[in-house]
Design an enzyme around this catalytic site. Sequence first.
Site, PDB file in Angstrom:
ATOM      1  N   GLN A 101      66.585   7.443  46.167  1.00  0.00           N
ATOM      2  CA  GLN A 101      65.914   6.536  47.102  1.00  0.00           C
ATOM      3  C   GLN A 101      66.931   5.877  48.037  1.00  0.00           C
ATOM      4  OE1 GLN A 101      62.442   6.042  47.256  1.00  0.00           O
ATOM      5  NE2 GLN A 101      62.947   4.936  49.127  1.00  0.00           N
TER       6      GLN A 101
ATOM      7  N   ASP B 244      63.877  15.925  49.220  1.00  0.00           N
ATOM      8  CA  ASP B 244      63.838  15.139  50.458  1.00  0.00           C
ATOM      9  C   ASP B 244      64.282  15.987  51.656  1.00  0.00           C
ATOM     10  OD1 ASP B 244      62.813  12.591  50.527  1.00  0.00           O
ATOM     11  OD2 ASP B 244      64.654  11.608  49.840  1.00  0.00           O
TER      12      ASP B 244
ATOM     13  N   LYS C  27      55.613   6.640  43.891  1.00  0.00           N
ATOM     14  CA  LYS C  27      55.967   8.061  43.772  1.00  0.00           C
ATOM     15  C   LYS C  27      55.794   8.522  42.322  1.00  0.00           C
ATOM     16  CE  LYS C  27      59.173   8.122  47.662  1.00  0.00           C
ATOM     17  NZ  LYS C  27      60.527   7.841  48.134  1.00  0.00           N
TER      18      LYS C  27
END
Length: 300
Positions: free
Chosen positions: A98, A121, A54
């Site tokens: 994460q 997200d 990422k």
Amino acid sequence: MTATIIDGKAFAATVRGQVAEHVARLKQEHDITPGLAVVLVGEDPASRVYVRSKGKMTVEVGMNSWEHKLDADTPEADLLALIDRLNNDPAVHGILVQLPLPKHLDEDLVINAIDPAKDVDGFHISNVGLLGTGQKSMVPCTPLGCLMMLRDHHGSLSGMDAVVIGRSNIVGKPMAQLLLGDSCTVTIAHSRTKALADVVRRADIVVAAVGRPEMVPGDWIKPGATVIDVGINRIDAPEKGEGKTRLVGDVAYDSCAAVAGAITPVPGGVGPMTIACLLANTLTACCRANGLAEPEGLTA
Ligand code: NAP
């Protein structure tokens, strides 16, 4: 019938190229650089790989990237304090924590501590509510990538029968909301669904997000249907040598490809689109934060 292969790898490269163009324009015309902060708690090897790639792709499209690596035993208060700092940092437009988090941390509490406007997200309860009520939100990356591929392949999805297998908060449920938003008739199937094969056989669009290797066989697929395989499963591959493994999806690729009209491969389908959509979401968040027009075609 032999299915058209929906090339998520190539599509993701195109999306990243579009994001990079917008980023360059933002810098040139407004002196603004979008920035994404990724927080990793602990040493989970798969999570480390995701976070690294990422970060690399964030830099490649011209954005600022920050990685915050915290020890596995970091107290919740310290993690919340970091999120608070990132929420209040105007250079940070996107924050991603994460998952999964170590067991002593409350995932819901942590995710809901992120400023919803920076929640790239799309997991914050506010974004879930906005998506569910058809309002402008941050859309979870994996289902957004699936939607982009479906729109690209079909144009309009209106009136199509869609079956989503899996009801997780990160894939199945938001996927169903997005398909509903595009006027599909949506069924969400899960582990308690009866006669799953018959349910799937009705579908013009099948999205499999289960986490069971090659669970969906070709004879569940309506001829000509579009199959989006979200699953990423690592299985033994003795044919490649002792101890070797390979990735497979949740659908049995060969038998489904023989019946479907279109299908995403694993790897090279949904996976690359997920990171591309993360970058697209960061760009969208940056534009919204600065009162600028959002790039077209990069959100739901
Ligand atoms: P998850 O949270 O474990 O959810 C799995 C869902 O599948 C659950 O709703 C479960 O039903 C359902 N299920 C399990 N067994 C079933 C069965 N026999 N028949 C029908 N439904 C069944 O998984 P997830 O996080 O959504 O991920 C799903 C898959 O997508 C995994 O392989 C994951 O690695 C992959 N994934 C890929 C990406 C990407 O970027 N490509 C991103 C995220 C996830 P219940 O709710 O009834 O238990």
